[in-house]
Write a protein that holds these residues in place. Structure first.
Motif, mmCIF file in Angstrom:
data_model
loop_
_atom_site.group_PDB
_atom_site.id
_atom_site.type_symbol
_atom_site.label_atom_id
_atom_site.label_comp_id
_atom_site.label_asym_id
_atom_site.label_seq_id
_atom_site.Cartn_x
_atom_site.Cartn_y
_atom_site.Cartn_z
ATOM 1 N N ALA A 1 -53.243 14.323 30.471
ATOM 2 C CA ALA A 1 -54.664 15.113 30.106
ATOM 3 C C ALA A 1 -54.550 16.617 30.320
ATOM 4 C CB ALA A 1 -55.614 14.279 30.730
ATOM 5 N N ARG B 1 -54.801 19.420 27.316
ATOM 6 C CA ARG B 1 -56.172 20.245 27.322
ATOM 7 C C ARG B 1 -55.544 21.724 27.464
ATOM 8 N NH1 ARG B 1 -60.190 21.841 25.436
ATOM 9 N NH2 ARG B 1 -61.872 22.824 26.562
ATOM 10 N N VAL C 1 -59.919 16.250 25.015
ATOM 11 C CA VAL C 1 -59.281 15.027 25.777
ATOM 12 C C VAL C 1 -60.441 14.288 26.559
ATOM 13 C CG1 VAL C 1 -57.810 14.332 27.434
ATOM 14 C CG2 VAL C 1 -57.163 16.644 26.039
#
Length: 475
Positions: free
Chosen positions: A163, A167, A173
């Motif tokens: 994640a 990002r 996300v």
């Protein structure tokens, strides 16, 4: 003034101060203190700066360990942290929970020469704790915003690492997790005396403030279908981990008083987080933990802190063949855990359905099995009994059935998701998997590595999709 390196011949290896066993048995606080600046520099200066850095080669993340040790020894702490942070999304967590004795420190050249390894994990922890204290860790900022979105199933180390990487590249996300807090086993599986939960929570908060959306208490496949998630997002990462406990296949294993390790640890961690938990603790009980891995060590040490009358660890091989960290085993022994090596459960003794003891076989190591390890075999006439009114099975974990998530995903014969070993893509286009659900039960550091690697290939995939969409729009 810079510290001269190669100080291992004149300086002994030192770990940060460890709290006395009699004191730490009564609480769940972390057992190791912090390095002060001078001590971190001294210990880092013991590094031999190998031409071939075996410590780095044996780190799943390929951390640039000699570089940040040298910078630490020279007092260039912020630069050292930046090098450490460049390859690891959670250096302070790995510094606390990685089995360094099996990885970087176990491969240290000066350890092999008899001088005692550099305390790599403790310095790694020091650098990032210092970075948090000094405010060097800035809010997460995407390089530029991109329109496509990614859905990540699982908020454990693999999911969180992926994640963050995605990002940073600007993708939108969303992380879905069945629990009420993000962190996976970092929150619910690893006890506080190894990893204070505030350490994990500040990482999650940084991700939230950086624009990552967390949808908690959401069991994908039940609360929302996998197909709907695929319709909503341009790419999916499955990072659910493996939670299904291997069963204890002996008579009496269904009696009250036999518990899976993870249930025991989750309940304990929930209590530490302030949740109301109705299950019984180990207080006043004779506890037997079956298994020899790090989860078993977490269980025995948790039982001690819950006030168990006695705690015994039963393992079918000897100490030398135990898969768990030697450091954790030593900590458990200091805290009063009794180990029965070369012992295997034969039956759970119960009275009216309630556990009252454990019968075990004495074992010996025989011929090697296909993996190269000596196969344990029962010694004739070697039966013995162990007092137990709580038996915890820490025999490892397997994946939960993937049909609960989707019946279109291809799995291996072990039940893990089958992925491309380079790109981490599953048999479904745009669907990736990383961490234990693809690898099998393993270490947090491997989950972080695979989350990062999967994110890199997902980024390439999303850019390809983005370019195709732009081309269609232009036409």
């Amino acid at each position: 003034m810079s510290e001269r390196m190669l100080q291992f011949v004149s300086r002994d290896r030192e770990m940060p101060d460890k709290r006395d066993a009699a004191e730490r048995r009564d609480d769940f606080l972390e057992i190791y203190g912090e390095f002060i600046d001078a001590k971190a520099r001294e210990q880092a200066a013991r590094c031999s700066q190998c031409g071939v850095p075996f410590c780095q080669n044996h780190c799943p993340l390929q951390n640039n360990i000699p570089d940040w040790l040298r910078l630490t020894a020279e007092g260039r702490i912020r630069e050292a942290w930046e090098i450490s942070d460049a390859t690891n999304n959670m250096p302070e967590i790995c510094g606390r929970i990685c089995p360094q004795d099996r990885l970087c420190e176990g491969s240290c050249v000066i350890e092999q020469s008899g001088h005692g390894t550099v305390t790599i994990g403790a310095v790694e922890k020091y650098l990032t704790d210092r970075a948090w204290d000094e405010g060097w860790i800035e809010p997460l900022k995407p390089r530029r915003e991109r329109g496509a979105s990614v859905g990540i199933i699982g908020a454990g180390p693999a999911g969180l690492a992926a994640a963050e990487q995605l990002r940073i590249e600007g993708w939108q996300v969303t992380v879905y997790d069945r629990h009420d807090r993000a962190g996976g086993l970092l929150i619910y599986g690893i006890p506080n005396f190894k990893l204070d939960k505030a350490i994990v929570q500040r990482r999650v908060k940084r991700l939230e403030e950086g624009g990552i959306v967390f949808v908690l208490n959401c069991n994908v496949g039940t609360d929302i279908s996998f197909d709907k998630l695929r319709d909503k997002h341009q790419a999916i990462l499955i990072a659910t981990g493996v939670y299904q406990a291997r069963d204890l296949d002996v008579p009496g294993s269904a009696s009250d008083g036999v518990r899976p390790a993870l249930d025991f640890l989750i309940d304990s961690n929930r209590r530490g987080l302030g949740d109301r938990v109705d299950s019984e603790t180990a207080d006043g009980k004779d506890v037997v933990v079956i298994g020899g891995g790090d989860t078993a060590m977490d269980c025995v040490r948790t039982a001690v802190r819950q006030g168990a009358n006695s705690v015994t660890c039963l393992y079918r091989r000897d100490h030398a063949n135990m898969p768990g960290s030697r450091r954790e085993t030593a900590n458990a022994q200091e805290e009063g855990v009794h180990f029965e090596w070369l012992a295997s459960p034969k039956a759970v003794v119960d009275t009216d359905g309630q556990t009252t003891g454990l019968r075990a076989d004495r074992m010996r190591l025989g011929l090697k099995d296909p993996s190269g390890r000596q196969r344990p075999e029962a010694v004739p006439g070697g039966e013995f009994d162990v007092k137990a009114d709580l038996v915890i099975k820490a025999l490892g974990f397997t994946p939960e059935p993937m049909d609960d998530l989707s019946d279109t995903l291809t799995v291996t014969r072990w039940g893990t998701l089958r992925v491309n070993p380079v790109t981490f893509e599953t048999n479904l286009p745009g669907v990736y998997a990383a961490g234990d659900i693809a690898r099998g039960a393993s270490l947090v550091v491997w989950a972080i590595r695979e989350g990062r690697d999967a994110a890199e290939h997902m980024h390439d995939y999303l850019r390809t999709c983005e370019s195709a969409d732009q081309k269609v729009a232009a036409e």
